[in-house]
Design an enzyme around this catalytic site. Structure first.
Site, mmCIF file in Angstrom:
data_model
loop_
_atom_site.group_PDB
_atom_site.id
_atom_site.type_symbol
_atom_site.label_atom_id
_atom_site.label_comp_id
_atom_site.label_asym_id
_atom_site.label_seq_id
_atom_site.Cartn_x
_atom_site.Cartn_y
_atom_site.Cartn_z
ATOM 1 N N GLY A 235 -6.765 -1.256 8.947
ATOM 2 C CA GLY A 235 -6.488 0.037 8.348
ATOM 3 C C GLY A 235 -5.895 1.077 9.262
ATOM 4 N N PRO A 272 -5.993 -6.034 11.795
ATOM 5 C CA PRO A 272 -4.883 -5.076 11.740
ATOM 6 C C PRO A 272 -3.660 -5.695 11.071
ATOM 7 C CG PRO A 272 -4.991 -6.050 13.908
ATOM 8 C CD PRO A 272 -6.192 -6.566 13.139
ATOM 9 N N TYR A 314 4.085 4.472 -3.999
ATOM 10 C CA TYR A 314 3.071 5.380 -3.469
ATOM 11 C C TYR A 314 3.589 6.795 -3.218
ATOM 12 C CZ TYR A 314 1.067 0.856 -1.918
ATOM 13 O OH TYR A 314 0.590 -0.418 -1.845
ATOM 14 N N CYS A 340 18.463 0.490 -11.534
ATOM 15 C CA CYS A 340 18.502 1.286 -12.765
ATOM 16 C C CYS A 340 17.111 1.807 -13.130
ATOM 17 C CB CYS A 340 19.079 0.437 -13.903
ATOM 18 S SG CYS A 340 19.588 1.410 -15.320
#
EC number: 4.1.1.20
Length: 418
Positions: A235, A272, A314, A340
């Site tokens: 993280g 990681p 996001y 598109c």
């Protein structure tokens, strides 16, 4: 990782590379990846530990082979990632299997391969693992994934450690698993796992999660349950926006883990992903045209949301800059792709030197969750991927051809009944 003033990455000229290989083009710096691995390894010196790269961040076999060469294992979430990791040379005893939806076939393949351990995320999965291991006459090593109900202070779609998320089980449920583990004849439940989210930019959430895991570990130890490993997940965040994102220092992160788990005599596992590859990669793309609208100027690139989904998925920020000298007046653009969809937008209201068709641009920090999340939407072939290393380059994924894109398709010429 940004290009040098000479517009090079790891000693390779990006203009020349794009001219030779075309765009869109993913470029990964091997040196930058090694540096990130070594920063973690140095901080872990003297510990019994294993770094397992989160394959979902970048599943290219060239990248995975580089991980293996540096002594890094793999954190996988599918049979496909298991296959890729082993094809890249990563031994099964350096592979951990996470994820809430492991199918029976995937569990069987991982059992047969002899992976290091399963990070188990539900009681149903635990019982399934027991049944399948028993049927194959083998014993699976497993860790329970704890959901510590900690806010990782990251985007809601990449937060995984809150009670409302689908990942892991409560400490109360995990306590019941350990109390009944002697009934598991073919599962050795001897580990804990925690992963609270991705793109974490402060140590606070880690401290809180590790505090709860450490308390549970000590409770288990007092009850006679010896743990062989604690997997603290991954993280660690990276810098997507210069001057805005301030990633945690690797040494400070490892020191936090060491402090929280002081006295633990088992193995520490780390997962990681983004931290190792995110800043090591860029996406090269050319401007197709500039469109002057009534209210906004649009810079249309040949890269699109199918190549890099993070901004549309996001609302993620990526720094974007021209490659090469550009002293033109500053201009504000919405930077978009040709797909598109209105969502095919990399940036809104972004100020750059004025661009012209054919200009080469670089989308920074694209080494993680870029190519691995790409698709052929709008029948756009997958981009090529190249690794650069001290003045050399090697293509690690050829640009997809139309023939490759439709290789599994066929006309409905043969009809059958079931």
């Amino acid at each position: 990782m940004t290009a040098s003033p000479h517009h090079q990455l790891d000693g390779v000229d990006l203009d020349a590379l794009a001219a030779r290989l075309g765009t869109p083009l993913y470029v990964y710096s091997a040196s930058a990846i090694r540096q990130r691995i070594q920063s973690l390894q140095a901080a872990l010196h003297g510990t019994d530990s294993l770094i397992c790269f989160a394959v979902k961040a970048n599943s290219n076999r060239g990248v995975l082979a580089l991980m293996h060469a540096q002594g890094v294992g793999a954190d996988i979430v599918s049979a496909g990632e298991l296959w890729r990791a082993m094809q890249a040379g990563i031994p099964p005893e350096h592979i951990v299997f996470s994820g809430v939806g492991k199918s029976e076939q995937e569990i069987v393949e991982a059992l047969d391969a002899g992976i290091l351990r399963f990070n188990v995320e539900s009681h149903d999965e635990l019982l399934t693992l027991q049944r399948l291991a028993q049927s194959r006459g083998t014993t699976a090593r497993a860790a329970v994934r704890i959901n510590p109900d900690v806010d990782a202070q990251t985007h809601e779609k990449i937060s995984t450690g809150k009670a409302e998320n689908k990942f892991g089980v409560s400490i109360d449920e995990a306590r019941r698993w350990f109390a009944a583990r002697h009934a598991l004849s073919h599962v050795q439940l001897d580990g804990l796992h925690v992963h609270i989210g991705s793109q974490i930019l402060s140590l606070g959430p880690y401290r809180e999660a590790l505090k709860r895991v450490a308390a549970f570990w000590r409770e288990l130890a007092a009850g006679g349950h010896v743990l062989a490993s604690i997997d603290v997940g991954g993280g660690l965040g990276v810098c997507y926006r210069e001057g805005h994102d301030h990633p945690v220092d690797a040494a400070d992160y490892i020191a936090t883990v060491r402090e929280a788990l002081a006295g633990f005599e088992g193995r520490l596992l780390f997962e990681p992903g983004r931290y190792l590859v995110g800043e090591a990669g860029v996406l090269l793309t050319r401007a197709i045209r500039v469109k002057h609208g009534e209210e906004r100027n649009f810079l249309v690139l040949d890269a699109a949301m199918n190549d890099l989904a993070r901004p549309s998925l996001y609302d993620a920020w990526h720094d974007i800059a021209p490659v090469g000298s550009n002293t033109h007046p500053a201009t504000t653009y919405d930077i978009v792709g040709p797909v598109c969809e209105t969502g095919d937008t990399f940036a809104r209201g972004r100020t750059l030197p004025a661009c012209s068709p054919g200009d080469l641009l670089m989308i920074h920090t694209a080494g993680a969750y870029g190519a691995s999340m790409s698709s052929t939407y709008n029948s756009r072939p997958l981009a090529a991927e190249v690794m650069v290393d001290d003045g050399r380059y090697a293509v690690v994924r050829q640009r997809q051809r139309f023939e490759d894109m439709v290789a599994g398709e066929q006309l409905a010429g043969h009809w059958e009944s079931v």
